[in-house]
Design a protein around this motif. Sequence first.
Motif, mmCIF file in Angstrom:
data_model
loop_
_atom_site.group_PDB
_atom_site.id
_atom_site.type_symbol
_atom_site.label_atom_id
_atom_site.label_comp_id
_atom_site.label_asym_id
_atom_site.label_seq_id
_atom_site.Cartn_x
_atom_site.Cartn_y
_atom_site.Cartn_z
ATOM 1 N N ILE A 147 -24.349 -5.200 -9.412
ATOM 2 C CA ILE A 147 -25.303 -6.137 -9.110
ATOM 3 C C ILE A 147 -25.569 -7.389 -7.915
ATOM 4 C CG2 ILE A 147 -25.566 -8.606 -10.617
ATOM 5 C CD1 ILE A 147 -25.610 -6.408 -12.335
ATOM 6 N N THR A 148 -23.568 -7.886 -7.225
ATOM 7 C CA THR A 148 -24.527 -7.786 -6.052
ATOM 8 C C THR A 148 -24.580 -7.020 -5.115
ATOM 9 O OG1 THR A 148 -21.447 -8.203 -5.603
ATOM 10 C CG2 THR A 148 -22.673 -9.563 -6.587
ATOM 11 N N LYS A 149 -24.059 -5.715 -5.484
ATOM 12 C CA LYS A 149 -24.485 -4.373 -4.181
ATOM 13 C C LYS A 149 -23.245 -4.188 -3.272
ATOM 14 C CE LYS A 149 -28.183 -2.635 -6.658
ATOM 15 N NZ LYS A 149 -27.887 -1.471 -7.030
ATOM 16 N N GLN A 150 -22.012 -5.393 -3.048
ATOM 17 C CA GLN A 150 -21.074 -5.337 -2.195
ATOM 18 C C GLN A 150 -20.061 -4.213 -2.162
ATOM 19 O OE1 GLN A 150 -19.407 -9.451 -2.285
ATOM 20 N NE2 GLN A 150 -21.443 -10.092 -0.997
ATOM 21 N N PRO A 151 -19.403 -3.747 -1.608
ATOM 22 C CA PRO A 151 -18.779 -2.431 -1.603
ATOM 23 C C PRO A 151 -17.645 -3.714 -3.116
ATOM 24 C CG PRO A 151 -18.598 -3.590 0.506
ATOM 25 C CD PRO A 151 -19.352 -4.105 0.180
ATOM 26 N N LEU A 152 -17.194 -2.134 -3.763
ATOM 27 C CA LEU A 152 -16.259 -2.893 -4.947
ATOM 28 C C LEU A 152 -15.458 -1.104 -5.395
ATOM 29 C CD1 LEU A 152 -15.554 -4.485 -7.289
ATOM 30 C CD2 LEU A 152 -16.553 -3.497 -9.454
ATOM 31 N N SER A 153 -14.138 -1.149 -5.670
ATOM 32 C CA SER A 153 -13.575 -0.332 -5.787
ATOM 33 C C SER A 153 -12.304 -0.426 -7.613
ATOM 34 C CB SER A 153 -12.565 0.276 -5.017
ATOM 35 O OG SER A 153 -11.084 -1.406 -5.481
ATOM 36 N N VAL A 154 -12.076 0.275 -8.270
ATOM 37 C CA VAL A 154 -11.536 0.464 -9.291
ATOM 38 C C VAL A 154 -10.613 -0.102 -9.242
ATOM 39 C CG1 VAL A 154 -10.458 2.055 -10.949
ATOM 40 C CG2 VAL A 154 -12.541 2.701 -10.099
ATOM 41 N N GLU A 155 -9.410 -0.243 -8.633
ATOM 42 C CA GLU A 155 -8.308 -1.303 -8.305
ATOM 43 C C GLU A 155 -8.943 -2.535 -8.053
ATOM 44 O OE1 GLU A 155 -7.678 3.131 -7.081
ATOM 45 O OE2 GLU A 155 -8.873 0.811 -5.985
ATOM 46 N N ASP A 156 -9.642 -2.763 -7.728
ATOM 47 C CA ASP A 156 -10.278 -4.736 -7.535
ATOM 48 C C ASP A 156 -10.844 -5.278 -9.283
ATOM 49 O OD1 ASP A 156 -12.180 -3.577 -5.333
ATOM 50 O OD2 ASP A 156 -10.858 -4.241 -4.850
ATOM 51 N N LEU A 157 -11.109 -3.983 -10.283
ATOM 52 C CA LEU A 157 -11.493 -4.681 -11.621
ATOM 53 C C LEU A 157 -9.799 -4.969 -12.152
ATOM 54 C CD1 LEU A 157 -13.596 -1.437 -12.431
ATOM 55 C CD2 LEU A 157 -14.057 -3.946 -11.823
ATOM 56 N N ILE A 158 -10.353 -5.990 -13.186
ATOM 57 C CA ILE A 158 -9.099 -6.724 -13.279
ATOM 58 C C ILE A 158 -9.304 -6.966 -15.385
ATOM 59 C CG2 ILE A 158 -7.759 -9.199 -14.022
ATOM 60 C CD1 ILE A 158 -9.061 -9.583 -11.167
ATOM 61 N N PRO A 159 -8.345 -6.557 -15.661
ATOM 62 C CA PRO A 159 -8.693 -6.250 -17.314
ATOM 63 C C PRO A 159 -8.438 -7.755 -17.809
ATOM 64 C CG PRO A 159 -6.630 -4.944 -16.549
ATOM 65 C CD PRO A 159 -7.506 -5.628 -15.287
#
Length: 505
Positions: free
Chosen positions: A40-52
């Motif tokens: 959506i924002t095109k900013q860097p994102l990793s799997v660890e950053d995702l909060i369930p």
Amino acid sequence: MLLCALSGSEITKPCVSPSGHIFERTLIEKYVKETGENPITKQPLSVEDLIPIETDFASNGSAIAIKPRATAHASIPGLLQTFHDEYDALMLELFETRKRLGESERELASMAYQVDAANRTVARLVKERDEARAMIGGGGGANGTTTVQTTTTGKKREGGGDADAFAKKAKNAIPRSILDAIESTNKELMAERKKKKMHESLKAKEEIGKFKLQDPVPGHKVNTAIHNVDVLHEKSLIVTAGADGTAAFFDAGLQKSSSIATGHKKCLDAKFLVGADKSGGIVATCGADNTVKVWKAGKNISTYDEHTQDVVSVASHVAGAFFVSASADASWHFHDVESASTVYQATNDDPKDKYTSINIHPDGMFLAALTQSGAVQLWDARSCALQQTFSNGGKNAAKSCSFSENGYFFAVSGDEGCKIWDLRKNTVAHDFGKEKCEGVAFDKSGKYVAYCTGKTAKVYNVKGEWDIVQTFESKSKKGNLCVQFLKDAGGVVVGGGDHNLRVFQ
């Protein structure tokens, strides 16, 4: 319900990114592993950053959520429409319920009438049984004569009889001798009709159209109605039934020759019994005193008192010295003049549906009885069984009737106009409209038919276009009640609300 920001579909395993967007976990993990950025924002994102996001799930893995209400129930207009539809359905159900209730009430009333008629029949039979037992147990009178008690009066008829004799008790079937006379007469009339031709003296329609009103002939007390009129064509004699209780006779010159004080409170009908005397010497009258009387040379030779209400009509049978009568007690009777007896009594299925008129077919094989409800009943004159019923309209739609000479056509008049029925097809051959009619009659040849209405009498051609021949103004202040043709349609006779007999010639 949670929706994935990437696919737009419902989420089964939701998670949220640091930017606050919610994704389907399996879908966003694949995307991040391939691109390493937030879709959506095109900013860097990793799997660890995702909060369930913790939530409850159904057994099939889908998230349990409260479904939104339907749009129709989510607003006041929607609710009003729902209530309106439910009200309409309730009203339709109520209408059907009331309809079924009305049908049930009518069925119940019909059954109640039948039970009442059955009870009356049983009571009459029990009374006849008891009277028969009493007669058998009483034995004969002095000097070997037999005394017969009448059904409703205190008068008795002694063995041998006289002019004051009252009718014998009614029987349950017409005697074989009368049935043989009816059948033999029918064969003779059928054979004669095939050879019969129109009389040369029969008036043409152009001649009838020129008829003029003659001077009124007084026949009864002033301002007393003439309820019915009968014409003996062979002798050019006329008899009228008056509200003053008299039967008046008129000769071939249309002058009053004599009258009979019948004793009826009102004389409602008078007919020549041609089967008993073709010269017109025997006449039957009926009236508002519940009796029928037979007269010969001005003297009462028999009285029939089995009816319990006004006797409104009588009709002569061509086969012999017998006739029929109809009453407001919803019954008609078959009488034998020679034995001064009532040989059969028939009762309408509806005891409240009074008879208004009765007539016998020219061949004598069946008779027609009209009722107050507008029904026309055709009865077999031999078995006295009801053969057919048809409707001429509503209440008081059937007051007077007449058969054509060949017996094919049957005219019925009443408050809803005059109709001509074709008895061969059981259909209406012609309807003269909704003009209220009192009396109707075919001429002896069957070529013309006339009915009276208000202060006029109208004559029509039979068959073809049923075109009108002439309209006659009677100039009666109280209107017309009955109409008849003279011999060979040589005149039209009208009786009305006053005491005068009016003739158009």
